[in-house]
Each structure stands twice: as C-alpha cells, then as structure tokens.
Design an enzyme around this catalytic site. Structure first.
Site, PDB file in Angstrom:
ATOM      1  CB  CYS A   2       4.495 -13.346  -6.074  1.00  0.00           C
ATOM      2  SG  CYS A   2       4.087 -12.850  -7.692  1.00  0.00           S
ATOM      3  NE  ARG A  27       5.377  -9.746  -0.708  1.00  0.00           N
ATOM      4  CZ  ARG A  27       6.812  -9.661  -0.893  1.00  0.00           C
ATOM      5  NH1 ARG A  27       7.400  -9.037  -0.081  1.00  0.00           N
ATOM      6  NH2 ARG A  27       7.129  -9.757  -2.114  1.00  0.00           N
ATOM      7  CD1 TRP A  72      -0.345  -7.886  -7.074  1.00  0.00           C
ATOM      8  CD2 TRP A  72       1.061  -7.725  -8.750  1.00  0.00           C
ATOM      9  NE1 TRP A  72      -0.473  -6.487  -7.625  1.00  0.00           N
ATOM     10  CE2 TRP A  72       0.551  -6.322  -8.673  1.00  0.00           C
ATOM     11  CE3 TRP A  72       2.590  -7.507  -9.749  1.00  0.00           C
ATOM     12  CZ2 TRP A  72       1.007  -5.278  -9.323  1.00  0.00           C
ATOM     13  CZ3 TRP A  72       2.313  -6.544 -10.513  1.00  0.00           C
ATOM     14  CH2 TRP A  72       1.887  -5.367 -10.368  1.00  0.00           C
ATOM     15  CG  ASN A  98       7.687 -14.774  -5.153  1.00  0.00           C
ATOM     16  OD1 ASN A  98       6.540 -14.923  -5.532  1.00  0.00           O
ATOM     17  ND2 ASN A  98       8.089 -14.085  -3.960  1.00  0.00           N
ATOM     18  N   GLY A  99       9.174 -13.556  -9.313  1.00  0.00           N
ATOM     19  CA  GLY A  99      10.330 -13.099 -10.311  1.00  0.00           C
ATOM     20  C   GLY A  99       9.522 -13.417 -11.813  1.00  0.00           C
ATOM     21  CD  GLU A 477       3.953  10.138  -0.466  1.00  0.00           C
ATOM     22  OE1 GLU A 477       4.120  10.020  -1.597  1.00  0.00           O
ATOM     23  OE2 GLU A 477       3.615   9.411   0.197  1.00  0.00           O
ATOM     24  CE  LYS A 481       0.765   7.117   0.297  1.00  0.00           C
ATOM     25  NZ  LYS A 481       1.811   7.184   0.078  1.00  0.00           N
ATOM     26  CD  GLU A 484       0.074   4.716  -3.116  1.00  0.00           C
ATOM     27  OE1 GLU A 484       1.055   4.024  -3.371  1.00  0.00           O
ATOM     28  OE2 GLU A 484       0.102   5.444  -2.099  1.00  0.00           O
ATOM     29  CG  HIS A 500       1.902  27.159 -18.315  1.00  0.00           C
ATOM     30  ND1 HIS A 500       1.861  28.218 -19.217  1.00  0.00           N
ATOM     31  CD2 HIS A 500       2.291  27.579 -17.128  1.00  0.00           C
ATOM     32  CE1 HIS A 500       2.547  29.291 -18.884  1.00  0.00           C
ATOM     33  NE2 HIS A 500       2.795  29.177 -17.426  1.00  0.00           N
ATOM     34  CE  LYS A 594       4.696  -1.388   2.562  1.00  0.00           C
ATOM     35  NZ  LYS A 594       4.327   0.094   2.648  1.00  0.00           N
TER      36      LYS A 594
HETATM   37  C1  G6P Z   1       5.271   0.254  -4.397  1.00  0.00           C
HETATM   38  C2  G6P Z   1       4.502   0.752  -3.183  1.00  0.00           C
HETATM   39  C3  G6P Z   1       4.836   1.946  -2.896  1.00  0.00           C
HETATM   40  C4  G6P Z   1       6.310   2.292  -2.722  1.00  0.00           C
HETATM   41  C5  G6P Z   1       6.909   1.657  -3.928  1.00  0.00           C
HETATM   42  C6  G6P Z   1       8.572   1.761  -3.731  1.00  0.00           C
HETATM   43  O1  G6P Z   1       4.676   0.847  -5.704  1.00  0.00           O
HETATM   44  O2  G6P Z   1       3.002   0.433  -3.362  1.00  0.00           O
HETATM   45  O3  G6P Z   1       4.214   2.296  -1.513  1.00  0.00           O
HETATM   46  O4  G6P Z   1       6.526   3.520  -2.236  1.00  0.00           O
HETATM   47  O5  G6P Z   1       6.600   0.531  -4.481  1.00  0.00           O
HETATM   48  O6  G6P Z   1       8.789   0.837  -2.735  1.00  0.00           O
HETATM   49  P1  G6P Z   1      10.259   0.820  -2.150  1.00  0.00           P
HETATM   50  O7  G6P Z   1      10.118  -0.382  -1.114  1.00  0.00           O
HETATM   51  O8  G6P Z   1      11.391   0.416  -2.972  1.00  0.00           O
HETATM   52  O9  G6P Z   1      10.275   1.958  -1.206  1.00  0.00           O
END
Ligand code: G6P
Length: 599
Positions: A2, A27, A72, A98-99, A477, A481, A484, A500, A594
């Site tokens: 949000c 975001r 969100w 927000n929250g 990682e 990616k 996502e 396994h 984000k």
């Molecule tokens: C969300 C984002 C990721 C990020 C993660 C941790 O899931 O989509 O890209 O790695 O949060 O966020 P931070 O701001 O704590 O690195």
C-alpha cells in the site's frame, strides 16, 4: 504494498495526489482511491490501476486538501468497496491506512453493538467509524483522533480528513513508514520519499506512535500527545533516478545499472593497498574473538544475498553463520546472547518481519547491524549500526541492483572481519572485487544471447536450477527471479540433492539450469547435469569453466566467493526476456509488492 500520499497547499490536491500515487505505482497495488476536502469530503475509488481511478474522477473535483491511497489487499479481496479511503457512517472522516489493525474485530464488534454499520471487509474501516464514535462523545476532532489512536493496536500509517477541520490532515504512524515534506507550494505527506520527492527535499520522519496535525504548518505530538519539536532532514536523491532513462522497463534499466551500483556501494570502503573501512562503523579484534556466531536475517532476495555473505564469512572469518528468513527467526526462539552478531539485510528498510527480528535480537543482547538501501528507513532507527548499500533507487519489484550491492557489502564485511581478526591482507580478493564492474558490463552486453534462449523457453511450465556451494546460492536467486516475473514454476536445488526427489519430475525437454563457477566442485555438478540429461532434460549452463554444452553462458573466472555477482546476471536477463516474451509487466508482477510492511 500500500502507498499513501497527502497534500495541503495552494494548488489543486487532485493532481498532486494522482502524481504521487503514480510515483508509488512500482510498489504494487490492486486498487486506488482519493478523498478531497472541498466543503464536503468527496471520495473516488476504483479497483485496478491508477489510470482507471483517474478516468472516474469528475472534472469538477478540486480542492486544496486531500489524501490518496494505493491498496494491496490483506483483509478483504481487491474491490471498490475495500479500496481506501474509508468513511464513517456520517461521512465526517475519510481515512487511508497502511498496516494492519490487529484488534479490528474487537473494535468492530464494540461499534456494531453501538449501532454502527460496516460495509467493507477491511480492518481499516474501524478507524473512521471509531473516530466518529469518539466525535459524537467529545465534539472535538483532535480528541477523537487521539482517543482512536489509544484504542487501536497494530501497525499503521494513517491520514485522516475531518469534515469539522477544514484545510487539515491528521497523521499518525506506528511500525509503518510515514514522511512529511515541506514543499514550496504546500505540505506533502507520504508513506515513501519517492512519492513526493519531485516537490521537496526537506523531510520530517515520524517515529513510532508519533502523530501530527498538518495545516499550513505542522504540529507534532509524541505518544502521550504532548507537543514536540522535530527537525527536518535534507534528502539529496535526484528524481532522475526514478525515470526509465530510455529503457523499456525499470528492471532492464536496473540490471544495466548494476556495475555502477557496485562501484557506489564499495566507494570509500575498499581501496587498493589500504585496510577495508566502513564509515561510522567499526568492529574490533577483541569483539570478533568473543563472537560465537553470526546470524544473517532477511527476506526474499535480501536473504539470498545473506547466503552469499555466509559463504564469504565462513570461508574467510571461520565463525559459524546462520542465515534465517526473518518471519521464521522472530518466532523460533533463536539462540542469542552478547556474543552474537546479527546482520539484517533489507533493501527497503521497511520489511515488517525484518524489523521485528532486529527488535528481538537487540532485546536478547545481540549487536545488531542493518544493511539497507534506503536512507532513514525504519530499520536504521532500530539497529545499533547501519551500513547503506548506495545502490540508488530500485523501482522494479524484482530486486537486481540492490541484490548486487547487498552482496558487495556482505563480502566487504567478511573481508573487513577477516583482516581485523587475522591481520592478513586480502589484496587479490579486493582487487577482484574492484575489477568486477567492468566484467559485469561485459556479461550484460551479451543481452541478445539470453533473449534468443528466452524465445525458446517462454512456454515452459517448470524449470530447475542447480548448483553446489555458492553456486547453489546463485541458483536460489535465479529461480526466484524467474518465478517472480514470468510466473513459471521453478525450483532451486543443491545439485547433489536432485536425485533425492526432484529428478522424478525431469522429463523429456525439461529445462535444467546448472551453475558451475567453482573449480573444486565443477565436475560434481557436471555429473548431476549428465544424470538429468540422460533422462531427456535440456541443459543450460552458466559457468566460468571450459565446458561443452549446447546452451552455455560463459562468464569471467573469479573467486567462488565473488562469483554470484557475475553469475546472477545471465539468470536475471533470462528471467527478464522470458517474462517480456510472455507479454508480462516485468516491473509490477502480479500479487507482489516492493516493500512488505505487514507480517
Ligand atoms: C519483497 C520484494 C523482494 C524483496 C523482499 C525483501 O518480497 O518483492 O524483492 O527481496 O520483499 O525486501 P527488503 O526490502 O526487506 O529487502
């Protein structure tokens, strides 16, 4: 997640708010809304994109005061009714939030018994209704606001427009970020700096449980509602950083910015023939000798950077390192004492679980260090020390340059600890680290190769990534990616674990991406790839070895401690081009945010 924007000033708030919301689009959100004060409180909200909301705003909706929100969904599906701002039954108060209000059900029951109605499924709606309840009792908006704040529990950044208080926005914050900016034409308030950076560089940062009343000036209150003075801070970020700069998407731009991000990250920390040093931060030999263990705590990509940190620290410093996901760490009763060092990595510095983990570790006696990209973010106020990554704004939801900078910092930190503890100089590794940006540019310039392969892979449903040691950390990682942004199911496995279980899923044509950058274990991973190949899998290799495979991305040879910085690039670009070929919005993937400011 949000986003919040508010404006009190001389100009039309509608335009300011819509622009602010657009600046926060990255975001992630599923609905948006706006409330404007002009004799009455007018609310317009819609499900979907901000452009959709814009179409619904009548031309005659103008006013100098307003609040706006991108939602969100947490409590209640994405819908027009659940979108913010929310109103009370008498339309006296409009609220964006927000929250999460943790005791909202209890408050809702209480208010329903008093005869109030609720129309949404959100926790937020209790705020305007509770304000109205207290207003009926006290006939004073400020008293109602303060009573409401005393009653609600949980995390919040709240803006309120009150019918009985023209030209005013009420603000409150607890465990959710909120900044107030002094602009030339009015006062701005937002959940994040980028929302309003084009209007001001002068910011006030609210602390938890603080509140404020904004008119043509700002009156700040502490948690006991006593007036307090706060000083503003200048932010020297440039708005240019938030443009696409000719790239089709932010993600592609940010991938290309990785070499310069790493240079900025290491600037002043690593210099040739000098010991590593951090600004405003020191660890001495005696402390390192007393350390029994190190925790690295983070979420998502930041956690993957933590795994690379573990590899570097355990190899160079020989102190055991545990990497734990923040949402697990906070509830697993971690073994922590004064001889524990805890590192917390967070690009945004606002991730709710990571911040809660800092608080817990501190309470249990650990020394806490935050590694973050965002100046003055909440985590910087919780941890004992902060190291900034200086990657510049990262806007695409899927993290790329922030990851590279996080890896740069954790490796530099490992080298710093090793130099301090062992009295050795790690010149070869330091030189390699300083030389990396030019190698990174070479790897990025191969863009077309990744694009060609992406064309073949775009219709895949499942993918596997395998590696050993630090290569496994890269596999994790790379796989993240891909899922996502392309929504292709992918899994990362330690190469030796494949047989396994997951090998049962390998079929004719299944793609398996192998990462091989460490001489010591190269042949081991290679034989795991042979195993899947003989079961019909298509192999893709990211390697610095001379290996013959059909789809090989060759990267320059460097130490295995640093290899993630190069080897992740082909995987980022492969994921990017696959998502583009599928016609997806790479910068704003579905359901993701984000910065995750709720648990
Ligand atoms: C969300 C984002 C990721 C990020 C993660 C941790 O899931 O989509 O890209 O790695 O949060 O966020 P931070 O701001 O704590 O690195």
């Amino acid at each position: 997640m949000c986003g919040i924007v508010g404006y009190v000033g001389k100009n039309n708030a509608v335009l300011k708010l819509i622009k602010g919301l657009k600046n926060l689009e990255y975001r992630g959100y599923d609905s948006a809304g706006i409330a404007i004060y002009n004799k009455n409180i007018e609310v317009v909200k819609e499900k979907g994109r901000i452009s959709h909301l814009e179409e619904e705003i009548p031309a005659n909706l103008v006013g100098n005061v307003g609040i706006a929100h991108t939602r969100w969904a947490t409590h209640g599906v994405p819908s027009k009714i659940n979108a913010h701002p929310h109103l009370d039954n008498h339309k006296r108060f409009a609220v964006v939030h927000n929250g999460i209000i943790e005791n909202y059900l209890e408050i809702k029951n209480f208010l329903e018994q008093k005869g109030y109605n609720f129309i949404s499924d959100t926790d937020t709606e209790v705020i305007p209704v509770l304000l109205d309840y207290y207003y009926e009792l006290h006939h004073d908006v400020l008293i109602a606001f303060q009573k409401m704040l005393k009653k609600i529990k949980g995390s919040y950044a709240i803006l309120v427009l009150a019918f009985d208080l023209p030209n005013t926005i009420l603000v409150a914050k607890n465990h959710s970020p909120m900044v107030i900016g002094l602009g030339y034409d009015g006062i701005y308030v937002a959940s994040d700096i980028p929302a309003i950076l084009e209007y001001t560089k002068d910011f006030y940062f609210l602390d938890d449980e603080e509140s404020a009343v904004i008119t043509d000036k700002i009156v700040f209150y502490n948690k006991d509602f006593e007036k307090i003075k706060k000083t503003s801070k200048k932010i020297d970020w440039e708005m240019d950083e938030t443009s696409k700069n000719g790239y089709e998407d932010y993600m592609l731009k940010e991938i290309h910015e990785q070499p310069s991000a790493l240079i900025q990250t290491l600037n002043g920390i690593i210099c040739k023939d000098k010991p590593i040093s951090f600004v405003n931060f020191k660890i001495d030999k005696k402390y390192l000798e007393s350390l029994r263990q190190i925790y690295i705590v983070a979420c998502g990509t930041a956690m993957h950077a933590g795994l690379v940190g573990k590899y570097a620290m355990e190899n160079l410093v020989r102190i055991p390192v545990s990497v734990v996901v923040a949402s697990e760490f906070r509830y697993q009763n971690p073994i922590i004492d004064n001889n524990t060092l805890c590192l917390f990595i967070s690009q945004s510095g606002e991730t709710a679980d990571t911040i809660a983990a800092v608080k817990l570790a501190k309470k249990m006696g650990a020394r806490t260090i935050a590694i973050t990209n965002v100046f003055e973010s909440s985590i910087t106020r919780e941890a004992d020390d902060t190291i900034y990554t200086h990657a510049g704004f990262e806007i695409a939801v899927a993290s790329t340059k922030a990851y590279i900078s996080q890896v740069g910092i954790v490796v530099a930190l490992a080298l710093y600890m090793a130099e301090t503890l062992n009295g050795l100089k790690y010149e070869a590794l330091k030189t390699e680290l300083m030389d990396l940006p030019k190698f990174m540019s070479d790897v990025i310039s191969n863009e077309n190769v990744y694009h060609k392969l992406a064309l073949k892979m775009k219709d895949e449903e499942h993918l596997f990534y395998i590696g050993r040691g630090n290569d496994y950390n890269i596999a994790l990682e790379g796989s993240l990616k891909l899922k996502e942004i392309s929504y292709i199911h992918s899994e990362a496995y330690p190469a030796g674990e494949l047989k396994h279980g997951p090998i049962a899923l390998i079929d004719k044509g299944t793609y398996v991406v192998g990462i091989i950058t460490d001489d010591k274990i190269a042949l081991k991973t290679l034989s795991n790839l042979e195993e899947v190949k003989s079961r019909g899998a298509n192999i893709i290799l990211v390697t610095n070895q001379k290996l013959k495979e059909e789809n090989v991305f060759i990267i320059p040879k460097i130490s295995s401690i640093l290899s993630p910085i190069l080897a992740i690039i082909p995987l980022q670009l492969l994921a990017y081009f696959i998502a583009k070929e599928k016609g997806l919005d790479v910068d704003k993937p579905r359901n993701l945010a984000k910065s995750v400011t709720v648990e």
